[in-house]
Scaffold this active site. Sequence first.
Site, PDB file in Angstrom:
ATOM      1  N   ASP A   1       0.849  -1.202   0.000  1.00  9.03           N
ATOM      2  CA  ASP A   1       0.000   0.000   0.000  1.00  9.03           C
ATOM      3  C   ASP A   1       0.882   1.250   0.000  1.00  9.03           C
ATOM      4  O   ASP A   1       2.043   1.212  -0.453  1.00  9.03           O
ATOM      5  CB  ASP A   1      -0.967  -0.061   1.200  1.00  9.03           C
ATOM      6  CG  ASP A   1      -2.273   0.673   0.955  1.00  9.03           C
ATOM      7  OD1 ASP A   1      -2.272   1.915   1.067  1.00  9.03           O
ATOM      8  OD2 ASP A   1      -3.298   0.035   0.649  1.00  9.03           O
TER       9      ASP A   1
ATOM     10  N   ASP B   1     -12.640   4.473   4.722  1.00 10.68           N
ATOM     11  CA  ASP B   1     -11.798   3.420   5.304  1.00 10.68           C
ATOM     12  C   ASP B   1     -12.432   2.667   6.476  1.00 10.68           C
ATOM     13  O   ASP B   1     -13.062   3.264   7.353  1.00 10.68           O
ATOM     14  CB  ASP B   1     -10.475   4.016   5.790  1.00 10.68           C
ATOM     15  CG  ASP B   1      -9.609   4.472   4.634  1.00 10.68           C
ATOM     16  OD1 ASP B   1     -10.080   4.425   3.478  1.00 10.68           O
ATOM     17  OD2 ASP B   1      -8.463   4.874   4.887  1.00 10.68           O
TER      18      ASP B   1
ATOM     19  N   ASP C   1      -5.699   5.234  -5.425  1.00 12.32           N
ATOM     20  CA  ASP C   1      -6.368   6.040  -4.408  1.00 12.32           C
ATOM     21  C   ASP C   1      -6.809   7.407  -4.968  1.00 12.32           C
ATOM     22  O   ASP C   1      -6.551   7.718  -6.134  1.00 12.32           O
ATOM     23  CB  ASP C   1      -5.408   6.197  -3.213  1.00 12.32           C
ATOM     24  CG  ASP C   1      -6.136   6.112  -1.878  1.00 12.32           C
ATOM     25  OD1 ASP C   1      -7.329   6.436  -1.825  1.00 12.32           O
ATOM     26  OD2 ASP C   1      -5.491   5.745  -0.879  1.00 12.32           O
TER      27      ASP C   1
HETATM   28  C1  GLA Z   1      -6.662   5.880   1.849  1.00 10.53           C
HETATM   29  C2  GLA Z   1      -7.186   4.504   1.428  1.00 10.53           C
HETATM   30  C3  GLA Z   1      -6.626   3.461   2.391  1.00 10.53           C
HETATM   31  C4  GLA Z   1      -5.111   3.479   2.366  1.00 10.53           C
HETATM   32  C5  GLA Z   1      -4.604   4.865   2.706  1.00 10.53           C
HETATM   33  C6  GLA Z   1      -3.100   5.014   2.491  1.00 10.53           C
HETATM   34  O1  GLA Z   1      -7.164   6.288   3.071  1.00 10.53           O
HETATM   35  O2  GLA Z   1      -8.583   4.498   1.416  1.00 10.53           O
HETATM   36  O3  GLA Z   1      -7.111   2.180   2.049  1.00 10.53           O
HETATM   37  O4  GLA Z   1      -4.659   3.081   1.105  1.00 10.53           O
HETATM   38  O5  GLA Z   1      -5.237   5.868   1.908  1.00 10.53           O
HETATM   39  O6  GLA Z   1      -2.639   6.279   2.790  1.00 10.53           O
END
Ligand code: GLA
Length: 409
Positions: free
Chosen positions: A94, A228, A173
Amino acid sequence: MGRKNVGEMVVVLVTLLHIWLVCVTASSLGNINNYEEHLRRNLLANGLGKTPPMGWNSWNHFSCQIDEKIIRQTADALVSTGLSKLGYTYVNIDDCWAELNRDNKGNLVGKKSTFPSGIKALADYVHSKGLKLGIYSDAGYFTCSKKMPGSLGHEFQDAKTFASWGIDYLKYDNCNNDGSNSTVRYPVMTRALAKAGRPIFFSLCEWGQMYPALWGAKVGNSWRTTNDINDSWESMISRADLNEVYAEHARPGGWNDPDMLEVGNGGMTKNEYIVHFSLWAISKAPLLLGCDVRNVTKETMEIVSNKEVIAVNQDLLGVQAKKVRMEGDAEIWAGPLSGYRVAVVFLNRGPQKHIDITANWNDIGIPPKTVVQARDLWEHKTLKTPFVNKLRATVESHACKMYVLKPVA
Ligand code: GLA
């Protein structure tokens, strides 16, 4: 101006704003539809995601504290625990894997201090284990952490870089963008990936902002429907609810994504994690583990390695379950499986110690009078009596029962 007039003006202004928002959404969705008509049915058409993706992602457990050692060891652990054999094959990095500055040719580069061997070497390693490597970028100028650049304006170059490294999955993202709609920014990366010469699963992470369930299948292989998740019952169950309303839009090649799994991160009870895993499975959500697989407990393994529940998620019919009955805190979620079978979850989402829940064949799409064999997927038992017309179960607080029902006559 009198109070009443001011009030009326506010109502008119709010109505105009609403009309404007609806028009903007409709016109940008129109862009996608027009584009699609001129070219092909699916901008992406990469043949991936015939069933929901399974694997692991670094964010829920490690946040930005990642390095190549963690990724390698996780790949090792997916194999040594037997999880990879069950289908968990994507190893997804990520946010926070890249240097804040691109190189002098404008290319993204792995962060020297934490990924010194580079991403290509990591991809080679992960591939040598029979697994696939996923990476993360953003349809904006910076990612959400602001610790690395995004791909806005660099889509074609970055897609090429990812393909040259052997990347298999891209999570994309939505932070720090230029204010234009995601319906405009995301398809650019879709086209870039299609041109890059390697099939790359494309995961749209725009948090459900522009209703991606309505256009996601033309642009990507999965789309987040919510913001999230965190490791709590309330967060988990509300993500499942928000995601459920889009059930009709999921299909092989394109899935609703209520965010990654928290099973094993410690914030919920065992029964709550079983609910989490059951709802994600029946909702045909991506099954991306979010715990530290290197130190996975017996309890977590018991949940995430339940083959019968995984089989519901991976069933080739690819139809997402819906809530078919809600009575207070009692809910029945059901969806069809291949072979005229039906998957059902009985859920007690409230504080009441026990609730009796009855599913009538009518509720869950089985013709009346059909004799049905019920398999309890968490007890791993086929129930003794065949059932006609209904199935009843007692469900504890914050717990569920999950069955596959199979007509026998
Ligand atoms: C966003 C996404 C998360 C993660 C973070 C990383 O909030 O929705 O799933 O990838 O960014 O900074």
